[in-house]
Design a protein around this motif. Structure first.
Motif, short mmCIF file in Angstrom:
data_model
loop_
_atom_site.label_atom_id
_atom_site.label_comp_id
_atom_site.label_asym_id
_atom_site.label_seq_id
_atom_site.Cartn_x
_atom_site.Cartn_y
_atom_site.Cartn_z
N SER A 9 0.80 -1.40 -0.10
CA SER A 9 0.09 -0.03 0.11
C SER A 9 0.84 1.21 -0.02
O SER A 9 0.59 2.19 -0.56
CB SER A 9 -0.97 0.22 1.22
OG SER A 9 -1.76 1.17 1.32
N VAL A 10 2.03 1.22 0.71
CA VAL A 10 2.86 2.31 0.91
C VAL A 10 3.36 2.47 -0.58
O VAL A 10 3.69 3.77 -0.95
CB VAL A 10 4.04 1.99 1.97
CG1 VAL A 10 4.86 3.28 1.69
CG2 VAL A 10 3.22 2.26 3.28
N LEU A 11 3.85 1.47 -1.35
CA LEU A 11 4.65 1.64 -2.32
C LEU A 11 3.73 2.00 -3.45
O LEU A 11 4.18 2.75 -4.52
CB LEU A 11 5.22 0.08 -2.65
CG LEU A 11 6.33 -0.37 -2.06
CD1 LEU A 11 6.77 -1.72 -2.41
CD2 LEU A 11 7.55 0.72 -1.93
N LYS A 12 2.61 1.61 -3.34
CA LYS A 12 1.50 2.16 -4.53
C LYS A 12 1.24 3.55 -4.22
O LYS A 12 0.60 4.13 -5.23
CB LYS A 12 0.07 1.23 -4.21
CG LYS A 12 0.24 -0.26 -4.95
CD LYS A 12 -1.04 -0.87 -4.69
CE LYS A 12 -1.00 -2.30 -5.38
NZ LYS A 12 -2.50 -2.88 -5.15
N SER A 13 1.26 4.05 -3.06
CA SER A 13 0.61 5.43 -2.86
C SER A 13 1.83 6.64 -3.12
O SER A 13 1.70 7.65 -2.83
CB SER A 13 -0.02 5.76 -1.55
OG SER A 13 1.03 5.30 -0.63
N GLY A 14 3.12 6.14 -3.13
CA GLY A 14 4.06 7.06 -3.17
C GLY A 14 5.10 6.71 -4.06
O GLY A 14 5.16 5.70 -5.01
N ILE A 15 6.23 7.68 -4.52
CA ILE A 15 7.06 7.50 -5.34
C ILE A 15 8.37 7.59 -4.62
O ILE A 15 8.56 8.74 -3.90
CB ILE A 15 7.10 8.60 -6.45
CG1 ILE A 15 5.59 8.54 -7.05
CG2 ILE A 15 8.02 8.59 -7.46
CD1 ILE A 15 5.59 9.75 -8.21
N PHE A 16 9.27 6.78 -4.65
CA PHE A 16 10.57 6.59 -3.76
C PHE A 16 11.84 6.53 -4.65
O PHE A 16 11.87 5.24 -5.38
CB PHE A 16 10.49 5.46 -2.84
CG PHE A 16 9.19 5.52 -2.01
CD1 PHE A 16 9.30 6.27 -0.82
CD2 PHE A 16 8.09 4.68 -2.06
CE1 PHE A 16 8.19 6.38 0.19
CE2 PHE A 16 7.11 5.00 -1.27
CZ PHE A 16 7.01 5.66 -0.30
N GLY A 17 12.47 7.54 -4.67
CA GLY A 17 13.84 7.35 -5.66
C GLY A 17 14.89 6.95 -4.70
O GLY A 17 15.14 6.61 -3.54
N ASN A 18 16.07 7.17 -5.29
CA ASN A 18 17.52 6.84 -4.75
C ASN A 18 17.44 8.20 -3.59
O ASN A 18 17.45 9.11 -3.83
CB ASN A 18 18.65 7.04 -5.84
CG ASN A 18 19.85 6.58 -5.39
OD1 ASN A 18 20.29 6.47 -4.28
ND2 ASN A 18 20.80 6.47 -6.12
N CYS A 63 11.74 11.63 -0.21
CA CYS A 63 10.80 10.87 0.45
C CYS A 63 11.34 9.55 0.79
O CYS A 63 11.10 9.08 2.02
CB CYS A 63 9.72 10.58 -0.55
SG CYS A 63 8.18 9.61 0.01
N SER A 64 12.45 8.87 0.13
CA SER A 64 13.07 7.36 0.62
C SER A 64 13.80 8.06 1.68
O SER A 64 13.99 7.45 2.87
CB SER A 64 13.89 7.22 -0.48
OG SER A 64 12.93 6.65 -1.83
N GLU A 65 14.53 9.28 1.63
CA GLU A 65 15.59 9.45 2.91
C GLU A 65 14.73 9.54 4.08
O GLU A 65 15.07 9.35 5.07
CB GLU A 65 16.35 10.88 2.30
CG GLU A 65 17.09 11.41 3.47
CD GLU A 65 17.86 12.61 3.19
OE1 GLU A 65 18.71 13.09 3.90
OE2 GLU A 65 17.80 13.13 2.14
N ASP A 66 13.35 10.26 4.03
CA ASP A 66 12.65 10.46 5.06
C ASP A 66 12.26 9.12 5.87
O ASP A 66 12.21 9.14 7.11
CB ASP A 66 11.34 11.18 4.75
CG ASP A 66 11.73 12.69 4.58
OD1 ASP A 66 12.81 13.31 4.80
OD2 ASP A 66 10.93 13.60 3.86
#
Length: 281
Positions: A124-133, A143-146
């Motif tokens: 659900s988290v992966l579907k709702s967000g965009i996480f980069g390097n 977002c990934s760093e947070d």
């Protein structure tokens, strides 16, 4: 000649046979203690039966509550020998694939199975967000760093420390983490590596790094270590000189073979110098 009054024995006998007319009352009064004893016996037997019934009901209620996972449903500290939750309920909800495949999984000490509910939340988290390097400079990277920083903070809080005092480094597992310690530790020929016999298998691999630097290593049974640390008196320890020599002590939180848990407060005593004689300091 006046007749003699009947004796007490005669009155009792006549009262029993119903032949004493007006003196029957006297006979009944004499027989009253026997009736009182019978009443007492009746009440005692009744109380015993009532207590037995209550005891059976309590046992039946305890068995029912235990079968319903009572420790988990109430805000109370469970026994260390019981599960926190209803295992059957968790298995049917999060691990039904075990039943469907007919498998029995026994390697939880090495790698625990992921629960379906955890997987659903993660997806659900992966579907709702965009996480980069996380090492890049972008909104998705931030977002990934947070997420990573929150994870580090949670881990530090779990160990009652903070990121100001310790680093949290993510590895592929305990073996990779221990390998990192062995590779980066500043070994010298005067260094000493001490570990308990009950330990993670990969802790033993650190000995290979001590051999490369011709350092020393010692294995101590936990009971012997416990006796040494309990009798430790910090006042008798001399402040060691700063020689630039570092020593390593390995104490597991839990043995992944026997499941034994160890007292982590002993580490503070080791830092205070409880094993200086073992370290040859």
């Amino acid at each position: 000649m006046a007749s003699q009054p009947p004796s007490k024995r005669t009155i009792v006998s006549a009262a029993r046979n119903g032949k004493l007319g007006n003196q029957t009352t006297t006979g009944l009064q004499i027989g009253q203690p026997n009736d009182s004893k019978s009443a007492k016996r009746f009440w005692i037997v009744g109380l015993l039966l009532a207590a037995f019934v209550v005891f059976c009901l309590v046992i039946a209620l305890a068995i029912y509550l235990f079968s319903q996972g009572y420790p988990a449903s109430k805000n109370r500290a469970p026994s260390p020998f019981t599960y926190l939750y209803d295992v059957d309920s968790i298995r049917s909800h999060d691990f039904k694939r075990l039943t469907e495949t007919g498998q029995v999984y026994l390697d939880h000490a090495g790698s625990g199975l992921y629960a379906e509910s955890d997987l659903d939340r993660h997806v659900s988290v992966l579907k709702s967000g965009i996480f980069g390097n996380p090492h890049s400079q972008s909104i998705s990277s931030k977002c990934s760093e947070d997420f990573l920083e929150k994870a580090r903070e949670s881990i530090a809080e779990f160990f009652h420390t903070s990121l100001f005092r310790h680093y949290v480094i993510f590895t592929s597992g305990a073996t990779a983490a221990l390998k990192l310690v062995g590779e980066s530790f500043p070994w010298t020929s005067d260094s000493h590596f001490v570990y308990t016999l009950e330990n993670h298998n990969s802790v033993l691999g650190i000995r290979e790094y001590t051999k490369l630097q011709k350092a020393n290593f010692t294995a101590i049974p936990y009971r012997e270590l416990l006796d040494t640390l309990i009798s430790f008196d910090p006042g008798q320890v001399k402040e060691p000189e700063d020689t630039g020599v570092y020593h390593l002590f390995a104490l597991p939180a839990e043995c992944n073979f026997s499941g034994s848990k160890f007292n982590l407060s002993l580490i503070a005593k080791v830092k205070a110098g409880a094993l200086n004689s073992v370290f040859n300091i």
